[in-house]
Design a protein around this motif. Sequence first.
Motif, PDB file in Angstrom:
ATOM      1  N   PRO A 155       1.129  -1.017  -0.329  1.00 34.56           N
ATOM      2  CA  PRO A 155       0.324  -0.273   0.429  1.00 34.56           C
ATOM      3  C   PRO A 155       1.026   1.535  -0.168  1.00 34.56           C
ATOM      4  O   PRO A 155       2.068   1.366   0.544  1.00 34.56           O
ATOM      5  CB  PRO A 155      -0.962  -0.414   1.600  1.00 34.56           C
ATOM      6  CG  PRO A 155       0.124  -0.958   2.614  1.00 34.56           C
ATOM      7  CD  PRO A 155       0.514  -2.149   1.339  1.00 34.56           C
ATOM      8  N   ILE A 156      -0.043   2.257  -0.048  1.00 36.60           N
ATOM      9  CA  ILE A 156       1.211   4.273  -0.486  1.00 36.60           C
ATOM     10  C   ILE A 156       0.686   4.205   1.254  1.00 36.60           C
ATOM     11  O   ILE A 156      -0.944   4.744   1.276  1.00 36.60           O
ATOM     12  CB  ILE A 156       0.232   4.564  -1.678  1.00 36.60           C
ATOM     13  CG1 ILE A 156       1.369   3.862  -2.644  1.00 36.60           C
ATOM     14  CG2 ILE A 156       1.302   6.010  -1.530  1.00 36.60           C
ATOM     15  CD1 ILE A 156       0.118   4.276  -4.010  1.00 36.60           C
ATOM     16  N   ARG A 157       1.320   5.034   1.785  1.00 36.23           N
ATOM     17  CA  ARG A 157       1.323   5.553   2.942  1.00 36.23           C
ATOM     18  C   ARG A 157       1.218   7.104   3.063  1.00 36.23           C
ATOM     19  O   ARG A 157       0.940   7.700   3.196  1.00 36.23           O
ATOM     20  CB  ARG A 157       2.563   5.061   4.365  1.00 36.23           C
ATOM     21  CG  ARG A 157       2.009   3.389   4.519  1.00 36.23           C
ATOM     22  CD  ARG A 157       0.933   2.610   5.093  1.00 36.23           C
ATOM     23  NE  ARG A 157       0.861   1.931   5.108  1.00 36.23           N
ATOM     24  CZ  ARG A 157      -0.440   1.165   5.507  1.00 36.23           C
ATOM     25  NH1 ARG A 157      -1.133   1.740   5.674  1.00 36.23           N
ATOM     26  NH2 ARG A 157      -0.375  -0.060   5.716  1.00 36.23           N
ATOM     27  N   PHE A 158       1.641   7.497   1.651  1.00 39.27           N
ATOM     28  CA  PHE A 158       2.148   9.221   1.522  1.00 39.27           C
ATOM     29  C   PHE A 158       2.714   9.210  -0.262  1.00 39.27           C
ATOM     30  O   PHE A 158       3.643   8.090  -0.117  1.00 39.27           O
ATOM     31  CB  PHE A 158       3.476   8.987   2.158  1.00 39.27           C
ATOM     32  CG  PHE A 158       3.555  10.743   2.472  1.00 39.27           C
ATOM     33  CD1 PHE A 158       3.302  11.869   2.769  1.00 39.27           C
ATOM     34  CD2 PHE A 158       5.227  10.499   1.321  1.00 39.27           C
ATOM     35  CE1 PHE A 158       3.842  12.564   2.787  1.00 39.27           C
ATOM     36  CE2 PHE A 158       5.092  12.754   1.384  1.00 39.27           C
ATOM     37  CZ  PHE A 158       4.426  13.014   1.444  1.00 39.27           C
ATOM     38  N   MET A 159       1.732   9.664  -0.245  1.00 39.06           N
ATOM     39  CA  MET A 159       1.942  10.567  -1.705  1.00 39.06           C
ATOM     40  C   MET A 159       2.346  11.775  -1.865  1.00 39.06           C
ATOM     41  O   MET A 159       1.781  12.780  -1.783  1.00 39.06           O
ATOM     42  CB  MET A 159       0.542  10.189  -2.750  1.00 39.06           C
ATOM     43  CG  MET A 159       0.542   8.437  -2.917  1.00 39.06           C
ATOM     44  SD  MET A 159      -1.371   8.330  -3.366  1.00 39.06           S
ATOM     45  CE  MET A 159      -0.991   9.206  -4.969  1.00 39.06           C
ATOM     46  N   SER A 169      -4.721   4.169  -7.443  1.00 39.80           N
ATOM     47  CA  SER A 169      -5.427   3.955  -6.165  1.00 39.80           C
ATOM     48  C   SER A 169      -5.347   3.053  -5.874  1.00 39.80           C
ATOM     49  O   SER A 169      -6.085   2.723  -4.730  1.00 39.80           O
ATOM     50  CB  SER A 169      -6.675   4.541  -7.385  1.00 39.80           C
ATOM     51  OG  SER A 169      -6.957   6.019  -7.778  1.00 39.80           O
ATOM     52  N   HIS A 170      -5.968   1.678  -6.349  1.00 34.72           N
ATOM     53  CA  HIS A 170      -6.041   0.482  -5.799  1.00 34.72           C
ATOM     54  C   HIS A 170      -4.958   0.944  -4.358  1.00 34.72           C
ATOM     55  O   HIS A 170      -5.198  -0.675  -3.723  1.00 34.72           O
ATOM     56  CB  HIS A 170      -5.729  -0.911  -6.679  1.00 34.72           C
ATOM     57  CG  HIS A 170      -4.111  -0.631  -7.177  1.00 34.72           C
ATOM     58  ND1 HIS A 170      -3.482  -0.025  -7.970  1.00 34.72           N
ATOM     59  CD2 HIS A 170      -3.532  -1.386  -6.584  1.00 34.72           C
ATOM     60  CE1 HIS A 170      -2.633   0.079  -8.505  1.00 34.72           C
ATOM     61  NE2 HIS A 170      -2.321  -1.310  -8.138  1.00 34.72           N
ATOM     62  N   ARG A 171      -4.163   1.018  -4.720  1.00 30.33           N
ATOM     63  CA  ARG A 171      -3.172   0.811  -3.171  1.00 30.33           C
ATOM     64  C   ARG A 171      -3.059   1.887  -2.054  1.00 30.33           C
ATOM     65  O   ARG A 171      -2.337   1.617  -0.879  1.00 30.33           O
ATOM     66  CB  ARG A 171      -1.278   0.539  -4.032  1.00 30.33           C
ATOM     67  CG  ARG A 171      -1.242  -0.114  -4.705  1.00 30.33           C
ATOM     68  CD  ARG A 171      -0.074  -0.161  -4.681  1.00 30.33           C
ATOM     69  NE  ARG A 171       0.663  -1.551  -6.039  1.00 30.33           N
ATOM     70  CZ  ARG A 171       1.464  -1.840  -6.128  1.00 30.33           C
ATOM     71  NH1 ARG A 171       3.020  -1.061  -5.240  1.00 30.33           N
ATOM     72  NH2 ARG A 171       1.921  -2.451  -6.673  1.00 30.33           N
ATOM     73  N   VAL A 172      -4.073   2.602  -2.458  1.00 22.12           N
ATOM     74  CA  VAL A 172      -3.971   4.091  -1.013  1.00 22.12           C
ATOM     75  C   VAL A 172      -4.944   3.541  -0.462  1.00 22.12           C
ATOM     76  O   VAL A 172      -6.043   2.413  -0.700  1.00 22.12           O
ATOM     77  CB  VAL A 172      -5.607   5.205  -2.057  1.00 22.12           C
ATOM     78  CG1 VAL A 172      -5.798   6.277  -0.979  1.00 22.12           C
ATOM     79  CG2 VAL A 172      -4.220   5.212  -3.271  1.00 22.12           C
ATOM     80  N   VAL A 173      -4.894   3.277   1.022  1.00 22.51           N
ATOM     81  CA  VAL A 173      -5.569   2.951   2.004  1.00 22.51           C
ATOM     82  C   VAL A 173      -6.023   3.861   3.197  1.00 22.51           C
ATOM     83  O   VAL A 173      -5.608   4.835   2.851  1.00 22.51           O
ATOM     84  CB  VAL A 173      -4.368   1.140   2.624  1.00 22.51           C
ATOM     85  CG1 VAL A 173      -4.496   0.670   1.540  1.00 22.51           C
ATOM     86  CG2 VAL A 173      -3.357   2.370   3.080  1.00 22.51           C
ATOM     87  N   PRO A 174      -6.852   3.237   3.781  1.00 21.50           N
ATOM     88  CA  PRO A 174      -7.210   4.649   5.221  1.00 21.50           C
ATOM     89  C   PRO A 174      -6.063   4.586   5.609  1.00 21.50           C
ATOM     90  O   PRO A 174      -4.928   4.181   6.231  1.00 21.50           O
ATOM     91  CB  PRO A 174      -8.373   3.759   5.857  1.00 21.50           C
ATOM     92  CG  PRO A 174      -8.775   2.576   4.838  1.00 21.50           C
ATOM     93  CD  PRO A 174      -7.982   1.897   3.925  1.00 21.50           C
ATOM     94  N   GLY A 175      -5.398   5.922   5.493  1.00 20.74           N
ATOM     95  CA  GLY A 175      -4.913   6.542   6.644  1.00 20.74           C
ATOM     96  C   GLY A 175      -3.393   7.097   5.476  1.00 20.74           C
ATOM     97  O   GLY A 175      -2.623   7.564   6.423  1.00 20.74           O
ATOM     98  N   THR A 176      -3.926   6.370   4.584  1.00 20.16           N
ATOM     99  CA  THR A 176      -2.255   7.519   3.107  1.00 20.16           C
ATOM    100  C   THR A 176      -2.657   9.240   3.369  1.00 20.16           C
ATOM    101  O   THR A 176      -3.683   9.592   3.605  1.00 20.16           O
ATOM    102  CB  THR A 176      -2.841   6.499   1.354  1.00 20.16           C
ATOM    103  OG1 THR A 176      -3.286   5.581   1.733  1.00 20.16           O
ATOM    104  CG2 THR A 176      -2.196   7.730   0.485  1.00 20.16           C
ATOM    105  N   VAL A 177      -1.824   9.412   3.596  1.00 20.38           N
ATOM    106  CA  VAL A 177      -1.583  11.165   2.823  1.00 20.38           C
ATOM    107  C   VAL A 177      -1.433  11.175   2.046  1.00 20.38           C
ATOM    108  O   VAL A 177      -0.057  10.965   1.380  1.00 20.38           O
ATOM    109  CB  VAL A 177      -0.507  11.579   4.128  1.00 20.38           C
ATOM    110  CG1 VAL A 177      -0.680  13.135   4.482  1.00 20.38           C
ATOM    111  CG2 VAL A 177      -1.621  11.187   6.176  1.00 20.38           C
TER     112      VAL A 177
END
Length: 130
Positions: A51-55, A73-81
Amino acid sequence: TFSGLPEVWAGEPAGSYSAQDVLPDVPKNVHLHVGLFENTLPGFLDAHDGPIRFMNIDCDSYNSTKSVFDALSHRVVPGTVIVFDEYFMYGDWQEGEFKSFREAATANGWRYEYIAFNLYSKQVAVRIID
């Protein structure tokens, strides 16, 4: 791309902000992916799982930002900033990163909160809630 904007953006012509294809010197642990997002992100994603945690979105235009969200988008999770560099407070800001993010949020059912903004630099940070 290091060759400038791929399209007109905020009154700037295509090609603006070009580095004339000259890459900057970077530390040895940094790898630059030269080219358009739609051409470079697939290979990057093949080499990096999870997952992506920061972009940090510094895409300027709607189309470039949309390319990023289409790929990631498919790697964006709750908590991603997600930090946007040109989100608002310039001429046609509603047609750029702002619009692309709002479309991605709707398409993916993301709820989000704004956690920081800078009126001077046009930057915004959001956190995906779910």
